[in-house]
Write a protein that holds these residues in place. Structure first.
Motif, mmCIF file in Angstrom:
data_model
loop_
_atom_site.group_PDB
_atom_site.id
_atom_site.type_symbol
_atom_site.label_atom_id
_atom_site.label_comp_id
_atom_site.label_asym_id
_atom_site.label_seq_id
_atom_site.Cartn_x
_atom_site.Cartn_y
_atom_site.Cartn_z
ATOM 1 N N MET A 132 0.872 -1.181 0.000
ATOM 2 C CA MET A 132 0.000 0.000 0.000
ATOM 3 C C MET A 132 0.911 1.233 0.000
ATOM 4 S SD MET A 132 -2.492 1.013 3.123
ATOM 5 C CE MET A 132 -4.198 1.147 2.760
ATOM 6 N N GLY A 133 0.559 2.235 -0.806
ATOM 7 C CA GLY A 133 1.355 3.458 -0.846
ATOM 8 C C GLY A 133 0.828 4.499 0.145
ATOM 9 N N HIS A 134 1.594 5.562 0.344
ATOM 10 C CA HIS A 134 1.190 6.629 1.288
ATOM 11 C C HIS A 134 1.872 7.916 0.847
ATOM 12 C CE1 HIS A 134 0.705 7.866 5.825
ATOM 13 N NE2 HIS A 134 0.659 8.933 5.023
ATOM 14 N N ILE A 135 1.084 8.857 0.329
ATOM 15 C CA ILE A 135 1.653 10.140 -0.096
ATOM 16 C C ILE A 135 0.893 11.297 0.562
ATOM 17 C CG2 ILE A 135 2.617 9.321 -2.284
ATOM 18 C CD1 ILE A 135 0.147 10.481 -3.717
ATOM 19 N N GLY A 136 1.413 12.503 0.330
ATOM 20 C CA GLY A 136 0.865 13.674 1.007
ATOM 21 C C GLY A 136 1.698 13.896 2.248
ATOM 22 N N LEU A 177 -3.909 8.849 1.018
ATOM 23 C CA LEU A 177 -3.675 10.271 0.711
ATOM 24 C C LEU A 177 -3.851 11.044 2.011
ATOM 25 C CD1 LEU A 177 -5.809 10.712 -2.578
ATOM 26 C CD2 LEU A 177 -3.453 9.882 -2.340
ATOM 27 N N GLU A 178 -2.737 11.523 2.578
ATOM 28 C CA GLU A 178 -2.832 12.181 3.890
ATOM 29 C C GLU A 178 -2.697 13.691 3.763
ATOM 30 O OE1 GLU A 178 -0.673 10.410 7.132
ATOM 31 O OE2 GLU A 178 -1.232 12.032 8.498
ATOM 32 N N MET A 179 -3.678 14.387 4.273
ATOM 33 C CA MET A 179 -3.704 15.867 4.303
ATOM 34 C C MET A 179 -3.359 16.485 2.953
ATOM 35 S SD MET A 179 -2.445 17.059 8.064
ATOM 36 C CE MET A 179 -2.491 18.816 7.816
ATOM 37 N N ILE A 180 -4.113 16.089 1.931
ATOM 38 C CA ILE A 180 -3.957 16.641 0.586
ATOM 39 C C ILE A 180 -5.229 17.440 0.282
ATOM 40 C CG2 ILE A 180 -3.842 16.018 -1.879
ATOM 41 C CD1 ILE A 180 -2.200 13.570 -1.098
ATOM 42 N N ASN A 181 -5.082 18.607 -0.340
ATOM 43 C CA ASN A 181 -6.268 19.405 -0.668
ATOM 44 C C ASN A 181 -7.281 18.575 -1.462
ATOM 45 O OD1 ASN A 181 -5.975 22.094 0.396
ATOM 46 N ND2 ASN A 181 -4.150 22.232 -0.889
#
Ligand code: KIV
Length: 277
Positions: A132-136, A177-181
């Motif tokens: 699993m990926g994680h960006i932002g 997607l963490e804290m992305i607009n």
């Protein structure tokens, strides 16, 4: 046991995915029985379970221990475990540590980062471990970077969107997607064929995740706008502990319902031995 990553991925576009963190047997059992789709053994455990200031000090041993407990509790939800800070410095280390998490009971591993960690993701995938990926916002980079919303400029938004596409190409089965607009999370969600799971990234994502201690109101030290508190457990627990302490001090607990007594015939015999009235 029905912990299927394929079923989870197939939910994209027709049913929202519910995800939550858990680190122990009791909480994971409750989440699994409630029908949560995905349980993340996140390195947020370092803060809410182990009392560190951030996720940096979390070790593989910690995540393996928590993964074992969550695995024993979980029949249906997909269990994903975090690769902690410095556990994926090289491709070999990434693969070996991913294997340790799978051996401890995870169905998949999560790794923070976009283009900078493609080689690691590809190596883990090659060893047949789902990723699993994680960006932002990436909590493991918080010593160098600020806790701020990501994707506020066109340049940063493009980087995030391209990172998401690269992650899909590298073979991740879903992306946090963490804290992305909101607008950027929406473009990402429409640009990839794998599910996006948002945290602080709006309701267009294919699913949502929260840290269980935050949403239950168990950990109140840091408050984020995106955390919805469904309970205020820390004050409920405080009240229960205070009532317990009070009842002990006033000799109200244990009451007669809470202890055991001998048969009176046996007690009578005992009393004669010790001369008790
Ligand atoms: O460690 C964690 O709990 C996480 C979630 C916040 C997504 O990475």
């Amino acid at each position: 046991m029905n912990r299927s990553i394929i079923d989870l991925v197939n939910k994209k576009k027709h049913k929202k995915i519910s995800a939550i963190t858990s680190y122990d047997y009791t909480m994971a059992s409750i989440c699994d029985e409630a029908g949560i789709d995905l349980i993340l053994v996140g390195d947020s455990a370092g803060v809410v379970m182990l009392g560190y200031e951030n996720t940096i000090p979390v070790k593989m041993e910690d995540i393996c221990l928590f993964t074992g407990a969550v695995n024993r509790a979980t029949k249906n939800a997909v269990v994903v475990s975090d690769l902690p800070f410095k556990s994926y410095n090289s491709t070999i280390q990434s693969v070996n540590n991913s294997r340790r998490l799978i051996t401890s009971g995870a169905d998949a591993v999560k790794i923070e980062g976009g283009s900078r960690i493609m080689d690691k993701i590809q190596a883990i995938k090659k060893s047949k471990i789902p990723v699993m990926g994680h960006i932002g916002l990436q909590p493991q980079t918080m010593i160098h970077e600020k806790c701020r919303i990501r994707g506020s400029t066109k340049e940063e938004a493009v980087r995030l969107i391209e990172d998401a596409k690269l992650l899909e190409k590298a073979g991740v089965f879903c992306i946090i997607l963490e804290m992305i607009n909101y607008e950027v999370a929406k473009i990402i969600t429409d640009s990839v064929n794998i599910p996006t799971i948002g945290i602080g990234s709006g309701n267009y994502c294919d699913g949502q995740i929260l840290v269980i201690h935050d949403m239950l109101g168990l950990y109140d030290k840091v408050r984020f706008k995106f955390v919805k508190k469904y309970l205020s457990l820390s004050s409920d627990i405080t009240n229960a502990i205070l009532a317990y302490k009070n009842e002990i001090e006033n000799n109200e607990f244990p009451g007669s319902d809470n202890y055991f007594s001998m048969k009176s015939s046996e007690y009578k015999k005992l009393k004669t031995i010790y001369g008790v009235n």
